[in-house]
Motif scaffolding. Structure first.
Motif, PDB file in Angstrom:
ATOM      1  N   MET A   1       0.842  -1.183   0.000  1.00 33.75           N
ATOM      2  CA  MET A   1       0.000   0.000   0.000  1.00 33.75           C
ATOM      3  C   MET A   1       0.880   1.236   0.000  1.00 33.75           C
ATOM      4  SD  MET A   1      -2.930   1.227   2.718  1.00 33.75           S
ATOM      5  CE  MET A   1      -3.680  -0.362   2.699  1.00 33.75           C
ATOM      6  N   GLU A   2       0.535   2.201  -0.791  1.00 39.39           N
ATOM      7  CA  GLU A   2       1.275   3.451  -0.874  1.00 39.39           C
ATOM      8  C   GLU A   2       1.003   4.301   0.361  1.00 39.39           C
ATOM      9  OE1 GLU A   2       3.313   4.406  -3.480  1.00 39.39           O
ATOM     10  OE2 GLU A   2       3.024   2.385  -4.243  1.00 39.39           O
ATOM     11  N   LEU A   3       1.958   5.104   0.739  1.00 43.18           N
ATOM     12  CA  LEU A   3       1.784   5.961   1.902  1.00 43.18           C
ATOM     13  C   LEU A   3       0.717   7.017   1.691  1.00 43.18           C
ATOM     14  CD1 LEU A   3       5.460   6.491   3.089  1.00 43.18           C
ATOM     15  CD2 LEU A   3       3.681   5.159   4.187  1.00 43.18           C
ATOM     16  N   ASP A   4       0.518   7.446   0.441  1.00 45.98           N
ATOM     17  CA  ASP A   4      -0.472   8.495   0.197  1.00 45.98           C
ATOM     18  C   ASP A   4      -1.895   7.951   0.105  1.00 45.98           C
ATOM     19  OD1 ASP A   4      -0.071   7.202  -2.187  1.00 45.98           O
ATOM     20  OD2 ASP A   4       0.096   9.014  -3.402  1.00 45.98           O
ATOM     21  N   GLU A   5      -2.059   6.629   0.135  1.00 40.12           N
ATOM     22  CA  GLU A   5      -3.408   6.062   0.143  1.00 40.12           C
ATOM     23  C   GLU A   5      -4.011   6.240   1.525  1.00 40.12           C
ATOM     24  OE1 GLU A   5      -4.393   2.298  -1.713  1.00 40.12           O
ATOM     25  OE2 GLU A   5      -2.351   2.258  -2.494  1.00 40.12           O
ATOM     26  N   VAL A   6      -5.278   6.600   1.555  1.00 41.37           N
ATOM     27  CA  VAL A   6      -5.935   6.862   2.824  1.00 41.37           C
ATOM     28  C   VAL A   6      -6.984   5.796   3.092  1.00 41.37           C
ATOM     29  CG1 VAL A   6      -7.310   8.519   4.128  1.00 41.37           C
ATOM     30  CG2 VAL A   6      -5.577   9.333   2.532  1.00 41.37           C
ATOM     31  N   ILE A   7      -6.878   5.153   4.233  1.00 36.92           N
ATOM     32  CA  ILE A   7      -7.910   4.221   4.671  1.00 36.92           C
ATOM     33  C   ILE A   7      -8.930   5.052   5.440  1.00 36.92           C
ATOM     34  CG2 ILE A   7      -8.438   2.219   6.106  1.00 36.92           C
ATOM     35  CD1 ILE A   7      -6.772   1.557   3.614  1.00 36.92           C
ATOM     36  N   LYS A   8     -10.116   5.190   4.871  1.00 37.61           N
ATOM     37  CA  LYS A   8     -11.139   6.008   5.499  1.00 37.61           C
ATOM     38  C   LYS A   8     -12.108   5.185   6.331  1.00 37.61           C
ATOM     39  CE  LYS A   8     -10.986   9.561   1.966  1.00 37.61           C
ATOM     40  NZ  LYS A   8     -11.657  10.178   0.841  1.00 37.61           N
ATOM     41  N   TYR A   9     -12.196   3.904   6.028  1.00 34.27           N
ATOM     42  CA  TYR A   9     -13.139   3.037   6.737  1.00 34.27           C
ATOM     43  C   TYR A   9     -12.400   1.847   7.322  1.00 34.27           C
ATOM     44  CZ  TYR A   9     -17.068   5.594   4.841  1.00 34.27           C
ATOM     45  OH  TYR A   9     -17.972   6.579   4.553  1.00 34.27           O
ATOM     46  N   GLU A  10     -12.505   1.680   8.636  1.00 34.97           N
ATOM     47  CA  GLU A  10     -11.997   0.486   9.302  1.00 34.97           C
ATOM     48  C   GLU A  10     -13.213  -0.307   9.752  1.00 34.97           C
ATOM     49  OE1 GLU A  10      -9.104   1.122  12.378  1.00 34.97           O
ATOM     50  OE2 GLU A  10      -8.009   2.567  11.146  1.00 34.97           O
ATOM     51  N   LEU A  11     -13.374  -1.478   9.166  1.00 33.59           N
ATOM     52  CA  LEU A  11     -14.548  -2.307   9.416  1.00 33.59           C
ATOM     53  C   LEU A  11     -14.116  -3.600  10.090  1.00 33.59           C
ATOM     54  CD1 LEU A  11     -16.122  -1.794   5.893  1.00 33.59           C
ATOM     55  CD2 LEU A  11     -16.647  -0.531   7.968  1.00 33.59           C
ATOM     56  N   LEU A  21     -16.275   1.807  -1.888  1.00 39.81           N
ATOM     57  CA  LEU A  21     -15.147   2.318  -1.096  1.00 39.81           C
ATOM     58  C   LEU A  21     -13.804   1.853  -1.627  1.00 39.81           C
ATOM     59  CD1 LEU A  21     -16.538   1.510   2.485  1.00 39.81           C
ATOM     60  CD2 LEU A  21     -16.587   3.715   1.327  1.00 39.81           C
ATOM     61  N   LYS A  22     -13.720   1.549  -2.890  1.00 41.09           N
ATOM     62  CA  LYS A  22     -12.510   0.944  -3.453  1.00 41.09           C
ATOM     63  C   LYS A  22     -11.252   1.695  -3.007  1.00 41.09           C
ATOM     64  CE  LYS A  22     -11.146  -1.425  -7.626  1.00 41.09           C
ATOM     65  NZ  LYS A  22     -11.266  -2.747  -7.068  1.00 41.09           N
ATOM     66  N   GLY A  23     -10.332   0.947  -2.382  1.00 35.88           N
ATOM     67  CA  GLY A  23      -9.063   1.520  -1.955  1.00 35.88           C
ATOM     68  C   GLY A  23      -9.136   2.368  -0.698  1.00 35.88           C
ATOM     69  N   GLN A  24     -10.300   2.431  -0.067  1.00 36.51           N
ATOM     70  CA  GLN A  24     -10.459   3.311   1.097  1.00 36.51           C
ATOM     71  C   GLN A  24     -10.885   2.550   2.347  1.00 36.51           C
ATOM     72  OE1 GLN A  24     -12.813   6.894   0.328  1.00 36.51           O
ATOM     73  NE2 GLN A  24     -12.856   6.282  -1.808  1.00 36.51           N
ATOM     74  N   TYR A  25     -10.720   1.241   2.354  1.00 36.63           N
ATOM     75  CA  TYR A  25     -11.237   0.465   3.483  1.00 36.63           C
ATOM     76  C   TYR A  25     -10.299  -0.672   3.850  1.00 36.63           C
ATOM     77  CZ  TYR A  25     -12.475  -3.255   0.237  1.00 36.63           C
ATOM     78  OH  TYR A  25     -12.412  -4.264  -0.685  1.00 36.63           O
ATOM     79  N   VAL A  26     -10.478  -1.146   5.084  1.00 39.65           N
ATOM     80  CA  VAL A  26      -9.809  -2.357   5.535  1.00 39.65           C
ATOM     81  C   VAL A  26     -10.854  -3.150   6.323  1.00 39.65           C
ATOM     82  CG1 VAL A  26      -8.890  -1.256   7.627  1.00 39.65           C
ATOM     83  CG2 VAL A  26      -7.816  -3.317   6.743  1.00 39.65           C
ATOM     84  N   ILE A  27     -10.895  -4.453   6.083  1.00 40.88           N
ATOM     85  CA  ILE A  27     -11.839  -5.337   6.778  1.00 40.88           C
ATOM     86  C   ILE A  27     -11.051  -6.282   7.670  1.00 40.88           C
ATOM     87  CG2 ILE A  27     -13.566  -7.166   6.536  1.00 40.88           C
ATOM     88  CD1 ILE A  27     -14.205  -5.998   3.737  1.00 40.88           C
TER      89      ILE A  27
END
Length: 98
Positions: A1-11, A37-43
């Motif tokens: 994952m790139e440092l500039d990618e932002v995880i906005k949703y933690e599920l 949420l493509k690219g903005q989440y972690v499950i």
């Protein structure tokens, strides 16, 4: 994952083994996240058969339960997540239809 990618949703999805409802809930959740949420989440999947002590932290009383940890406030959805609109509104991903 790139440092500039932002995880906005933690599920966090709480399940109890590989029951039909648990598998359906995870499948539905992954589908909705990829669509909205493509690219903005972690499950994170937590199997309470293996880690029962983790149920207390998020006050889990039913299985499967989806918990949105980030962004706050924390939200919970119980069930197999088959109602897409209910899940997206519950997670505050889409606004309520008028």
């Amino acid at each position: 994952m790139e440092l500039d990618e932002v995880i906005k949703y933690e599920l966090r999805l709480y399940v109890a083994g590989k029951t039909a409802k648990s598998v359906t809930a995870l499948t539905n959740l992954k589908k909705y996240c990829e669509e909205h949420l493509k690219g903005q989440y972690v499950i994170e999947v937590i199997d309470l058969l293996q880690q029962p002590q983790l149920a207390e932290g998020d006050q889990i009383f039913a299985i499967p339960t989806l918990v949105r940890k980030v962004p706050e406030p924390i939200r919970k959805i119980i069930g197999d997540l088959s109602n897409e609109e209910k899940v997206l509104v519950g997670l505050n991903i889409i606004p309520v239809s008028k």
